[in-house]
Design a protein around this motif. Structure first.
Motif, PDB file in Angstrom:
ATOM      1  N   ASN A 539      -4.746  28.309  39.687  1.00  0.00           N
ATOM      2  CA  ASN A 539      -4.478  29.472  38.846  1.00  0.00           C
ATOM      3  C   ASN A 539      -5.837  30.062  38.494  1.00  0.00           C
ATOM      4  N   ALA A 540      -6.116  31.282  38.943  1.00  0.00           N
ATOM      5  CA  ALA A 540      -7.440  31.871  38.711  1.00  0.00           C
ATOM      6  C   ALA A 540      -7.304  33.375  38.544  1.00  0.00           C
ATOM      7  N   ASP A 541      -8.026  33.902  37.572  1.00  0.00           N
ATOM      8  CA  ASP A 541      -7.927  35.329  37.267  1.00  0.00           C
ATOM      9  C   ASP A 541      -9.236  36.068  37.493  1.00  0.00           C
ATOM     10  N   THR A 542     -10.275  35.346  37.851  1.00  0.00           N
ATOM     11  CA  THR A 542     -11.595  35.954  38.086  1.00  0.00           C
ATOM     12  C   THR A 542     -12.188  35.375  39.360  1.00  0.00           C
ATOM     13  N   PRO A 543     -13.079  36.120  40.014  1.00  0.00           N
ATOM     14  CA  PRO A 543     -13.755  35.576  41.203  1.00  0.00           C
ATOM     15  C   PRO A 543     -14.506  34.282  40.901  1.00  0.00           C
ATOM     16  N   VAL A 560      -2.423  34.595  40.042  1.00  0.00           N
ATOM     17  CA  VAL A 560      -3.398  35.496  39.433  1.00  0.00           C
ATOM     18  C   VAL A 560      -2.657  36.223  38.327  1.00  0.00           C
ATOM     19  N   ARG A 561      -3.082  36.013  37.093  1.00  0.00           N
ATOM     20  CA  ARG A 561      -2.435  36.667  35.951  1.00  0.00           C
ATOM     21  C   ARG A 561      -3.115  38.021  35.767  1.00  0.00           C
ATOM     22  N   THR A 562      -2.505  39.072  36.234  1.00  0.00           N
ATOM     23  CA  THR A 562      -3.190  40.376  36.234  1.00  0.00           C
ATOM     24  C   THR A 562      -3.482  40.879  34.828  1.00  0.00           C
ATOM     25  N   GLU A 563      -2.692  40.431  33.844  1.00  0.00           N
ATOM     26  CA  GLU A 563      -2.941  40.915  32.475  1.00  0.00           C
ATOM     27  C   GLU A 563      -4.279  40.427  31.934  1.00  0.00           C
ATOM     28  N   HIS A 564      -4.758  39.271  32.428  1.00  0.00           N
ATOM     29  CA  HIS A 564      -6.036  38.758  31.935  1.00  0.00           C
ATOM     30  C   HIS A 564      -7.195  39.654  32.341  1.00  0.00           C
ATOM     31  N   MET A 565      -6.961  40.480  33.358  1.00  0.00           N
ATOM     32  CA  MET A 565      -8.006  41.397  33.805  1.00  0.00           C
ATOM     33  C   MET A 565      -8.124  42.620  32.899  1.00  0.00           C
ATOM     34  N   PHE A 566      -7.151  42.813  32.041  1.00  0.00           N
ATOM     35  CA  PHE A 566      -7.119  44.028  31.241  1.00  0.00           C
ATOM     36  C   PHE A 566      -7.861  43.923  29.911  1.00  0.00           C
ATOM     37  N   PHE A 567      -8.359  42.741  29.597  1.00  0.00           N
ATOM     38  CA  PHE A 567      -8.815  42.530  28.230  1.00  0.00           C
ATOM     39  C   PHE A 567     -10.292  42.823  27.990  1.00  0.00           C
ATOM     40  N   ASP A 568     -10.978  43.412  28.943  1.00  0.00           N
ATOM     41  CA  ASP A 568     -12.378  43.710  28.655  1.00  0.00           C
ATOM     42  C   ASP A 568     -12.737  45.154  29.015  1.00  0.00           C
ATOM     43  N   GLU A 610     -11.870  33.843  50.571  1.00  0.00           N
ATOM     44  CA  GLU A 610     -12.247  33.821  51.991  1.00  0.00           C
ATOM     45  C   GLU A 610     -11.049  33.668  52.927  1.00  0.00           C
ATOM     46  N   GLY A 611     -10.009  34.439  52.672  1.00  0.00           N
ATOM     47  CA  GLY A 611      -8.858  34.450  53.560  1.00  0.00           C
ATOM     48  C   GLY A 611      -7.758  33.479  53.192  1.00  0.00           C
ATOM     49  N   ARG A 612      -7.976  32.650  52.182  1.00  0.00           N
ATOM     50  CA  ARG A 612      -6.918  31.736  51.741  1.00  0.00           C
ATOM     51  C   ARG A 612      -5.832  32.549  51.031  1.00  0.00           C
ATOM     52  N   PRO A 613      -4.604  32.053  51.002  1.00  0.00           N
ATOM     53  CA  PRO A 613      -3.519  32.834  50.392  1.00  0.00           C
ATOM     54  C   PRO A 613      -3.734  33.068  48.896  1.00  0.00           C
ATOM     55  N   VAL A 614      -3.343  34.254  48.449  1.00  0.00           N
ATOM     56  CA  VAL A 614      -3.490  34.629  47.044  1.00  0.00           C
ATOM     57  C   VAL A 614      -2.173  35.228  46.560  1.00  0.00           C
ATOM     58  N   THR A 615      -1.597  34.634  45.521  1.00  0.00           N
ATOM     59  CA  THR A 615      -0.359  35.133  44.927  1.00  0.00           C
ATOM     60  C   THR A 615      -0.710  35.854  43.630  1.00  0.00           C
ATOM     61  N   ILE A 616      -0.351  37.134  43.552  1.00  0.00           N
ATOM     62  CA  ILE A 616      -0.699  37.965  42.399  1.00  0.00           C
ATOM     63  C   ILE A 616       0.560  38.272  41.609  1.00  0.00           C
ATOM     64  N   ARG A 617       0.567  37.825  40.371  1.00  0.00           N
ATOM     65  CA  ARG A 617       1.719  38.101  39.501  1.00  0.00           C
ATOM     66  C   ARG A 617       1.500  39.441  38.798  1.00  0.00           C
ATOM     67  N   TYR A 618       2.516  40.261  38.828  1.00  0.00           N
ATOM     68  CA  TYR A 618       2.420  41.562  38.154  1.00  0.00           C
ATOM     69  C   TYR A 618       2.482  41.373  36.631  1.00  0.00           C
ATOM     70  N   LEU A 619       2.132  42.444  35.937  1.00  0.00           N
ATOM     71  CA  LEU A 619       1.981  42.426  34.479  1.00  0.00           C
ATOM     72  C   LEU A 619       3.144  41.682  33.812  1.00  0.00           C
ATOM     73  N   ASP A 620       2.803  40.685  32.991  1.00  0.00           N
ATOM     74  CA  ASP A 620       3.833  39.793  32.448  1.00  0.00           C
ATOM     75  C   ASP A 620       4.033  39.907  30.940  1.00  0.00           C
ATOM     76  N   PRO A 621       2.973  39.948  30.105  1.00  0.00           N
ATOM     77  CA  PRO A 621       3.214  39.869  28.662  1.00  0.00           C
ATOM     78  C   PRO A 621       3.743  41.170  28.074  1.00  0.00           C
ATOM     79  N   PRO A 622       4.322  41.091  26.881  1.00  0.00           N
ATOM     80  CA  PRO A 622       4.774  42.306  26.190  1.00  0.00           C
ATOM     81  C   PRO A 622       3.576  43.184  25.830  1.00  0.00           C
ATOM     82  N   LEU A 623       3.801  44.491  25.788  1.00  0.00           N
ATOM     83  CA  LEU A 623       2.689  45.431  25.596  1.00  0.00           C
ATOM     84  C   LEU A 623       2.031  45.309  24.231  1.00  0.00           C
TER      85      LEU A 623
END
Length: 877
Positions: A539-543, A560-568, A610-623
Motif C-alpha cells: 500500500n503506497a501513496d507516494t513514489p 494507491v489511496r488517491t485522496e492522500h495525494m490531495f492533502f498538500d 518500474e512496470g510492476r502492477p499498480v492498483t489505484i483506488r479512486y477517491l474514497d473518503p467523504p468530502l
C-alpha cells in the motif's frame, strides 16, 4: 479415574505439548533421553481450563490426582512432604504450550516451614542455606499467591543489611536469614491478618491455584495478544523436586543458550551464579559470571553441560534455552525450550543450521517469526553522527538495534508518553514482568542491574526492542526523576540514545538511517520467496513509499489511496474549489487544476514501480475531510478563495453527515459528481501512456479500483464513466494499451453479490478495514475505547482491525472469492487492508487461494515470510 489430569515426567514426551505445556513436554523428553532431570509431575492444561470452568476452583477429582502423584513423587525421591527426617521441597512452575518467558508465576522451595527448615539445617550442616531457602519461599509465596509487594520484601532485606553493616546479600549469615524469616512473617501477618501457612499440602494447592490464575494476569494476557496465543490453551503446572544452587560454593544455578541469542554465533552463551537460586540470575539482582567461567569453577559439571547442550540442539533441531542447577557439584537440568532470539540471530541460526545439515530450508523458514523481521527493517544510527558521539557509559548489549528518546522511569510513564507520540527510553533499576507494556511502548530499555539473560534482555529480544542492561555505574533517583552517570545528571526532558549492538549509551539524540536487506537476510528471503504462493504487494501513496517497498521486495502496489495525494499544497486548494463549486463550470475548472497534479503523482508512482502492477483506488473518503471546521480556519480559507465566510460555513455544514463513514463517500461521490471519476481516469491513463512511451519495456497496465461498490448496477454506472473516458483518450492518442477495472469488496452486500459483480469487475480487492467495520458494526476509530473490556471478558482474543476475524469477516471473504471465481474463473483476488501484513491473516487467505496480499512498505518482508510459512502449513493440512 474418569480423566487423567496429572502425569509423571516419565509418562510424557515431546508430542504431548498441547496437554503438558512446553516445559512439561520438554522435561518429559529430557527424562526419556536419560538426562539428569529432578523428578516431578505435570498438571495438564486441561486441568487449568477446568479450573476456570469450575469458577476458579480446583475440583475434588483433580485434587485427588495431585495427592496421588505427590505420593508417587515421594516414593521416587525417597523424601516426604513436611517430614522431620527427610523432607521433600518442590518448585511449582507454569508451563504453557507456547513459551511465555516471565509472564506467569514460579514458586521455589515449597514445602518448607519452621520444622523443615531446622531439619534441613541439621542434615546439611548449613544453617544459612536452610533459612535463605525459607525466606525466599516466604517472599515468593507472598508475592505470587497473595499479591503482596515484592518491593517491601526487598526493603526489609536492605534494612537488615543496613542494621548489620553489610552491603551484599551474600554477606548475610544464618542469624540474619532467621531475622529475615521472622520479619517477612510479621509483614505477611500485618498485611493479611493471618499467619503464614505451615502445612506443605496447603502451600502446594494454593501455589497451583496461583499459577492457574497467572494465566490470566494482565501481563500474560497482553503477551498472548502480542504473540497470537489463544486464551483457551491454558497453562500446565510443573511440580518438581527442588535441587539447590544456594547450599554453598560448590552449588550454583544458570541460564544458557546453545548459540548466542543476540548475534546467532554458534557458541555456548549464558550466565551462572554460584551459591544462588535461579531467580537470582534472571532477576538481575546479582551480576552473574559468563558460562565459559564455569569450566574453572566446576569442570565436571561444565563438561557434562556442554555435552547435554549439543545433544539437545541436535534432538530439537533448534537453538535451545536451558536452565540448570548444580548441587554439591552435580548437574541437574531444569528446563529446555527453543530460545528466544533477535531477528539478526534468528536469520543467522537458520542459515547456519542449513549449512550444518541439521535442517532443510523449509524447516529454516519455519524457525523465524515473521514479526521479528520488523527489527531489521527500521533505521540504525547514522554512522557519521555515531562516530562523533561519546558514550556516557557502556554496559551489556542485551538486544540489538538503535533507539533514541527522552527519559522515563516507569512503565506507566512510557505508555503515557508514547500515547502522545513521543519517543522515550525506559530507564529502570531492573525490569520485572509487570513492565512489559511499558517496554513495548518505549523505543528502548536501559537497566542498571541484570545480565544478558535478565528479564529485560529476554523480553526485549523477544519483542525486537533495543536494550542495554547492567549499566552499574548509573545511579537512579526515581523520586526526583533523574539518573546520574559520570558526574552528570539526566532528567525526563533529556534525550539519550542506546546502541543495543555495542552496549553504548549516549547522552544525546543520534539520528538514524534506513536498514538494508543483505547477507543472511537476503539469502533467507530468497528461500521464502521460492516457497510462497501468494504475491506480495504494498500500500503506497507516494513514489518514496513505493520505492521503499520495492527495495523490501514488493511485487506491485495493491492500493494507491488517491485522496492522500490531495492533502498538500496546491492540491488541497484545488479540491476545496471543487467542493465549494456552485455550478458545472466552476466544478470543471477545479477538476482541470487537479488532473495534471494527479497525473504527475501517478507518473512518479509508475516510475518507482518500474512496470510492476499498480492498483489505484479512486477517491474514497467523504468530502468533509478536505474542508476546515473551526471558525478561524473557515475564515482563512474563505479569504483564500474569495468567498464570504458565512457562505463557506454553509457549504461545510451541508457536508455534515450523522455517520460519514457510511455516508456520501467512495463510488457514491462519482455517482453524484461524475467529473471526479472522469478526472481521475484521465490522470491514470495519461500517466500510463507517458510512462510507456518513456519506458516501452515496462508495459504499464493500469488497474482502476472503484471503492464501496454494493450493487451491480452501481458498478456498471461508474465503470462506464471510466471506460468511456479511458477509451476516448486512447483513441485520441492512437495508443493500444490495456487497463483493468475492478472493485473493492468492503461492503458486506458486495461480498454476498460477488457473483454478479464479477460480471463487470476484472479483479476484487478486499478492503478488510471497512469490511471489518461494517460487518462488526464497530467504528475503527472508536473501538479501541471498549475493546480492552472485550479482551478481559474473553469475548474477543484480538483486535479485529489488526487480525482478520476468520469466522465472520473471513467467511464473507471466502463467499466472495468462491462466487466471484464461479462467474469469472480468472478473476484476480487480493486483500489490501491492514490485515495484509498480519501473519495469521495471511495464512487464512493463502488457504482460500487468493492471489496476493498488500501491506505497508515496512511490512513487505514480514508478509513475504508469512506467505512462505502459510504455504508450508497449508500443504500439511
Amino acid at each position: 479415574m474418569d480423566k487423567k489430569y496429572v502425569y509423571l515426567f516419565n509418562e510424557g514426551n515431546a508430542d504431548m505439548r498441547e496437554l503438558l505445556g512446553g516445559k512439561g513436554a520438554n522435561l518429559a523428553e529430557m527424562s526419556s533421553l536419560g538426562m539428569p532431570v529432578p523428578n516431578g509431575f505435570t498438571i495438564t492444561t486441561e486441568a487449568c481450563n477446568k479450573y476456570y470452568e469450575d469458577g476458579e476452583q480446583i475440583s475434588d477429582e483433580i485434587r485427588a490426582q495431585i495427592e496421588e502423584y505427590l505420593g508417587m513423587l515421594e516414593k521416587e525421591t525417597g523424601k516426604k512432604f513436611g517430614d522431620r527426617e527427610n523432607p521433600l521441597l518442590v518448585s511449582v512452575r507454569s508451563g504453557a504450550r507456547a513459551s511465555m518467558p516471565g509472564m506467569m508465576d514460579t514458586i521455589l522451595n515449597l514445602g518448607i516451614n519452621d520444622v523443615v527448615a531446622a531439619t534441613i539445617a541439621e542434615k546439611t550442616g548449613n544453617e544459612r542455606f536452610a533459612y535463605d531457602s525459607y525466606r525466599r519461599f516466604i517472599q515468593m509465596f507472598a508475592d505470587v499467591v497473595k499479591g503482596l509487594s515484592k518491593k517491601r520484601f526487598e526493603e526489609i532485606i536492605d534494612e537488615v543489611k543496613a542494621e548489620k553493616g553489610k552491603k551484599d546479600d551474600l554477606e548475610l549469615d544464618a542469624e540474619d536469614m532467621k531475622e529475615l524469616v521472622a520479619r517477612f512473617k510479621e509483614f505477611y501477618r500485618a498485611e493479611l491478618g493471618e499467619d503464614f501457612p505451615t502445612d506443605p499440602r496447603t502451600q502446594m494447592m494454593e501455589a497451583i491455584e496461583a499459577v492457574f490464575r497467572s494465566w490470566n494476569n494482565e501481563r500474560a494476557i497482553y503477551y498472548r495478544r502480542q504473540n497470537d496465543i489463544p486464551s483457551d490453551w491454558g497453562t500446565a503446572v510443573n511440580v518438581q523436586m527442588m535441587v539447590f544452587g544456594n547450599m554453598g560454593e560448590d552449588c550454583g544455578t544458570g541460564v544458557a543458550f546453545t548459540r548466542n541469542p543476540a548475534t546467532g554465533e554458534n557458541k555456548l552463551y549464558g550466565e551462572f551464579l554460584m551459591n544462588a537460586q535461579g531467580e537470582d540470575v534472571v532477576a538481575g539482582v546479582r551480576t552473574p559470571q559468563k558460562i565459559d567461567q564455569l569450566k574453572e569453577v566446576s569442570p565436571t559439571a561444565y563438561e557434562q553441560f556442554v555435552d547435554i547442550c549439543s545433544r539437545l540442539e541436535n534432538h530439537y533441531k533448534n537453538m535451545q534455552d536451558m536452565e540448570f542447577t548444580i548441587e554439591n557439584g552435580k548437574l541437574f537440568m531444569l528446563q529446555t525450550r527453543n530460545g528466544k532470539r533477535t531477528a539478526q540471530a534468528a536469520l543467522k541460526v537458520a542459515c547456519d543450521m542449513v549449512d550444518e545439515g541439521l535442517i532443510n530450508t523449509d524447516e529454516a523458514i519455519m524457525m523465524v517469526e515473521p514479526q521479528q523481521l520488523d527489527a531489521l527493517l527500521h533505521p540504525m544510527f547514522d554512522t557519521a553522527e555515531l562516530k562523533a558521539a561519546t558514550p556516557i557509559t557502556t554496559a551489556l548489549p542485551a538486544s540489538p538495534g538503535a533507539a533514541a528518546g527522552t527519559v522515563v522511569f516507569s512503565a506507566e510513564e512510557a505508555i503515557e508518553e508514547a500515547a502522545k507520540g513521543r519517543q522515550v527510553i525506559l530507564v529502570r533499576l531492573e525490569t520485572s514482568p509487570e513492565d512489559i507494556q511499558g517496554m513495548a511502548a518505549a523505543q528502548g530499555i536501559l537497566t542498571v542491574r541484570g545480565g544478558m539473560t535478565s528479564h529485560a534482555a529476554v523480553v526485549a529480544r523477544g519483542m525486537g526492542a533495543c536494550c542495554v542492561s547492567g549499566a552499574g555505574d548509573i545511579t537512579i533517583d526515581e523520586e526526583a526523576g533523574t539518573f546520574t552517570v559520570g558526574g552528570k545528571t539526566y532528567g525526563r526532558e533529556d534525550w539519550i540514545s542506546l546502541d543495543g549492538s555495542t552496549g553504548n549509551v549516549y547522552g544525546e539524540k543520534i539520528s538514524t538511517v534506513p536498514a538494508e536487506i543483505t547477507g543472511d537476510f537476503e539469502r533467507f528471503m530468497e528461500w521464502a520467496d521460492a516457497r510462497r504462493r501468494l504475491k506480495i504487494r504494498t500500500n503506497a501513496d507516494t513514489p518514496r513509499d513505493a520505492a521503499q517497498a520495492v527495495e523490501f521486495g514488493a511485487e506491485g502496489i495493491g492500493l494507491v489511496r488517491t485522496e492522500h495525494m490531495f492533502f498538500d499544497g496546491d492540491k488541497i486548494k484545488a479540491i476545496r474549489e471543487m467542493i465549494v463549486a456552485k455550478n458545472d463550470d466552476q466544478m470543471e475548472a477545479a477538476l482541470a487544476k487537479l488532473e495534471p497534479l494527479q497525473q504527475e503523482d501517478f507518473e512518479g508512482i509508475y516510475e518507482a514501480m518500474e512496470g510492476r502492477p499498480v492498483t489505484i483506488r479512486y477517491l474514497d473518503p467523504p468530502l468533509h475531510e478536505f474542508v476546515p471546521h473551526t471558525p478561524e480556519e473557515i475564515a482563512e480559507l474563505a479569504a483564500e478563495m474569495n468567498m464570504d465566510a458565512e457562505e463557506l460555513q454553509a457549504v461545510v455544514d451541508s457536508l455534515h453527515e450523522v455517520n460519514p463513514m457510511m455516508g456520501h463517500r467512495g463510488s457514491r461521490l462519482d455517482v453524484s459528481n461524475p467529473g471526479i471519476a472522469r478526472m481521475q481516469t484521465e490522470a491514470v491513463i495519461r500517466a500510463a501512456i507517458n510512462i510507456n512511451r518513456k519506458h516501452p519495456d515496462w508495459n504499464v497496465v493500469p488497474e482502476i479500483m472503484l471503492p464501496l461498490i454494493g450493487d451491480l448496477k452501481e458498478l456498471k454506472y461508474v465503470k462506464k464513466m471510466v471506460t468511456d473516458t479511458a477509451d476516448k483518450i486512447l483513441a485520441e492518442e492512437g495508443v493500444d494499451m490495456d487497463y483493468h477495472v475492478g472493485t473493492m469488496i468492503e461492503v458486506p452486500r458486495a461480498a454476498l453479490k460477488a457473483g454478479e459483480l464479477a460480471e463487470e469487475a476484472e479483479f476484487f480487492s478486499f478492503g478488510t478495514n471497512d469490511l471489518t467495520q461494517l460487518t462488526f458494526g464497530f467504528s475503527r476509530d472508536d473501538a479501541g475505547k471498549f475493546l480492552p473490556e472485550y479482551y478481559s471478558a474473553k469475548i474477543y482474543e484480538n483486535d479485529p482491525f489488526a487480525r482478520l476475524d476468520q469466522t465472520g469477516v473471513g467467511e464473507l471473504v471466502a463467499i466472495a472469492a468462491e462466487r466471484g471465481r464461479k462467474t469469472r474463473p480468472d478473476i484476480k483476488l487480493g486483500i489490501c487492508g491492514e490485515h495484509g501484513g498480519d501473519p495469521a491473516s495471511i495464512e487464512f487467505v493463502d488457504g482460500l487461494g487468493l492471489n496476493y496480499v498488500s501491506c505497508s512498505p515496512y511490512r513487505v518482508p514480514i508478509a513475504r515470510l508469512a506467505a512462505a510459512q502459510a504455504t508450508i502449513k497449508n500443504e500439511k493440512k
